[in-house]
Design a protein around this motif. Sequence first.
Motif, PDB file in Angstrom:
ATOM      1  N   TYR A 222       0.815  -1.214   0.000  1.00  0.00           N
ATOM      2  CA  TYR A 222       0.000   0.000   0.000  1.00  0.00           C
ATOM      3  C   TYR A 222       0.848   1.264   0.000  1.00  0.00           C
ATOM      4  CZ  TYR A 222      -3.231  -3.526   1.893  1.00  0.00           C
ATOM      5  OH  TYR A 222      -3.950  -4.668   2.097  1.00  0.00           O
ATOM      6  N   PRO A 223       0.410   2.265  -0.730  1.00  0.00           N
ATOM      7  CA  PRO A 223       1.059   3.571  -0.625  1.00  0.00           C
ATOM      8  C   PRO A 223       0.979   4.078   0.818  1.00  0.00           C
ATOM      9  CG  PRO A 223      -0.564   3.535  -2.401  1.00  0.00           C
ATOM     10  CD  PRO A 223      -0.737   2.262  -1.636  1.00  0.00           C
ATOM     11  N   PHE A 224       1.860   4.985   1.169  1.00  0.00           N
ATOM     12  CA  PHE A 224       2.003   5.432   2.560  1.00  0.00           C
ATOM     13  C   PHE A 224       0.666   5.772   3.241  1.00  0.00           C
ATOM     14  CE2 PHE A 224       2.586   8.873   5.637  1.00  0.00           C
ATOM     15  CZ  PHE A 224       3.373   8.227   6.568  1.00  0.00           C
ATOM     16  N   PHE A 225      -0.114   6.630   2.609  1.00  0.00           N
ATOM     17  CA  PHE A 225      -1.353   7.079   3.240  1.00  0.00           C
ATOM     18  C   PHE A 225      -2.296   5.892   3.506  1.00  0.00           C
ATOM     19  CE2 PHE A 225      -5.828   8.346   2.789  1.00  0.00           C
ATOM     20  CZ  PHE A 225      -5.932   9.229   3.843  1.00  0.00           C
TER      21      PHE A 225
ATOM     22  N   ARG B 114      -1.495   2.790   3.841  1.00  0.00           N
ATOM     23  CA  ARG B 114      -0.939   1.906   4.876  1.00  0.00           C
ATOM     24  C   ARG B 114      -1.282   2.430   6.274  1.00  0.00           C
ATOM     25  NH1 ARG B 114       4.287   1.901   6.799  1.00  0.00           N
ATOM     26  NH2 ARG B 114       5.205   2.612   4.863  1.00  0.00           N
ATOM     27  N   ILE B 115      -1.084   3.738   6.459  1.00  0.00           N
ATOM     28  CA  ILE B 115      -1.388   4.342   7.765  1.00  0.00           C
ATOM     29  C   ILE B 115      -2.872   4.153   8.086  1.00  0.00           C
ATOM     30  CG2 ILE B 115      -1.468   6.538   9.051  1.00  0.00           C
ATOM     31  CD1 ILE B 115       1.376   5.527   8.519  1.00  0.00           C
ATOM     32  N   MET B 116      -3.720   4.360   7.088  1.00  0.00           N
ATOM     33  CA  MET B 116      -5.164   4.245   7.312  1.00  0.00           C
ATOM     34  C   MET B 116      -5.561   2.804   7.659  1.00  0.00           C
ATOM     35  SD  MET B 116      -6.453   7.174   7.202  1.00  0.00           S
ATOM     36  CE  MET B 116      -8.213   6.872   7.125  1.00  0.00           C
ATOM     37  N   ILE B 117      -4.986   1.851   6.918  1.00  0.00           N
ATOM     38  CA  ILE B 117      -5.349   0.452   7.188  1.00  0.00           C
ATOM     39  C   ILE B 117      -4.792   0.035   8.558  1.00  0.00           C
ATOM     40  CG2 ILE B 117      -5.301  -1.948   6.331  1.00  0.00           C
ATOM     41  CD1 ILE B 117      -6.750   0.007   4.469  1.00  0.00           C
ATOM     42  N   GLN B 118      -3.602   0.513   8.880  1.00  0.00           N
ATOM     43  CA  GLN B 118      -3.061   0.203  10.213  1.00  0.00           C
ATOM     44  C   GLN B 118      -4.018   0.741  11.288  1.00  0.00           C
ATOM     45  OE1 GLN B 118       0.903   1.811   9.455  1.00  0.00           O
ATOM     46  NE2 GLN B 118       1.780  -0.112  10.193  1.00  0.00           N
ATOM     47  N   PHE B 119      -4.549   1.924  11.040  1.00  0.00           N
ATOM     48  CA  PHE B 119      -5.471   2.528  12.004  1.00  0.00           C
ATOM     49  C   PHE B 119      -6.761   1.697  12.113  1.00  0.00           C
ATOM     50  CE2 PHE B 119      -8.933   5.622  12.924  1.00  0.00           C
ATOM     51  CZ  PHE B 119      -8.574   5.890  14.242  1.00  0.00           C
ATOM     52  N   ILE B 120      -7.292   1.304  10.933  1.00  0.00           N
ATOM     53  CA  ILE B 120      -8.519   0.473  10.921  1.00  0.00           C
ATOM     54  C   ILE B 120      -8.247  -0.854  11.647  1.00  0.00           C
ATOM     55  CG2 ILE B 120     -10.118  -0.849   9.449  1.00  0.00           C
ATOM     56  CD1 ILE B 120      -9.770   1.378   7.289  1.00  0.00           C
ATOM     57  N   MET B 121      -7.070  -1.446  11.401  1.00  0.00           N
ATOM     58  CA  MET B 121      -6.749  -2.729  12.037  1.00  0.00           C
ATOM     59  C   MET B 121      -6.544  -2.557  13.537  1.00  0.00           C
ATOM     60  SD  MET B 121      -7.196  -4.885   9.803  1.00  0.00           S
ATOM     61  CE  MET B 121      -6.456  -6.463   9.762  1.00  0.00           C
TER      62      MET B 121
ATOM     63  N   THR C 112      -1.014  -4.759  13.212  1.00  0.00           N
ATOM     64  CA  THR C 112      -0.641  -3.403  12.790  1.00  0.00           C
ATOM     65  C   THR C 112       0.827  -3.322  12.358  1.00  0.00           C
ATOM     66  OG1 THR C 112      -0.209  -2.885  15.103  1.00  0.00           O
ATOM     67  CG2 THR C 112      -2.351  -2.211  14.231  1.00  0.00           C
ATOM     68  N   ASP C 113       1.579  -4.421  12.519  1.00  0.00           N
ATOM     69  CA  ASP C 113       2.977  -4.447  12.090  1.00  0.00           C
ATOM     70  C   ASP C 113       3.024  -4.226  10.573  1.00  0.00           C
ATOM     71  OD1 ASP C 113       5.466  -5.205  11.142  1.00  0.00           O
ATOM     72  OD2 ASP C 113       5.717  -6.791  12.642  1.00  0.00           O
ATOM     73  N   SER C 114       3.790  -3.223  10.146  1.00  0.00           N
ATOM     74  CA  SER C 114       3.764  -2.854   8.717  1.00  0.00           C
ATOM     75  C   SER C 114       4.348  -3.931   7.810  1.00  0.00           C
ATOM     76  CB  SER C 114       4.487  -1.532   8.496  1.00  0.00           C
ATOM     77  OG  SER C 114       5.847  -1.700   8.837  1.00  0.00           O
TER      78      SER C 114
END
Length: 175
Positions: free
Chosen positions: A132-135, A137-144, A151-153
């Motif tokens: 995922y592009p940066f934005f 990735r951050i959003m999906i990490q937040f949703i997860m 949440t580990d990238s």
Amino acid sequence: MDAKSVIIYSSVDGQTLKICNKLVEEFNLLDQNVALFSIDDFTENINNYDKIIIGASIRYGVHNKSIIDFINTNKEVLDSKKTVFFSVNLVARKPEKNTAETNPYVVKFFKSIDWKPTIVEVFAGNLDYQKYPFFDRIMIQFIMWMTKGPTDSKSKIEYTNWDKVSQFGKQIVKL
Ligand SMILES: Cc1cc2nc3c(=O)[nH]c(=O)nc-3n(C[C@H](O)[C@H](O)[C@H](O)COP(=O)(O)O)c2cc1C
């Protein structure tokens, strides 16, 4: 003569397409033909088909707009055919949210649209932060994080239950 079937899908990172390919396999195993099109490439008349299967993934809470427009535009024809809809999303990784009646996106979707397919199903999708592009990735990490997921990238988890996809395939071939 065999029923003519078509699968029309929307897939951004390929998971919905992967599920569609598995469904095509199930059709072929039972000696049935099925056409497969991305919604962006579908230019045929759906009146040519008896069985119409539509699959779409969830991005930020919604299904692809082209899929929604397609359903709204073709509602009358769809209502006269055997139809199937399936959604792919990550919330469906949770057993209590992986049916048409319990997946919040599917429930909301069918409240917002005037269409009742013969069969509705939902499958858990794929998580691959590195893709995922940066934005995103951050959003999906937040949703997860909100839904107590990984949440580990570096996480890369395919939650799709392939047995469930196969069973579903067999069910729609017989429909
Ligand atoms: C940008 C982005 C947004 C997403 N938004 C959601 C979401 O709101 N809810 C959810 O359950 N899954 C969400 N997902 C997960 C996708 O539904 C899942 O990765 C699915 O496998 C994607 O299927 P596709 O590759 O066919 O598009 C999102 C994924 C991405 C990359």
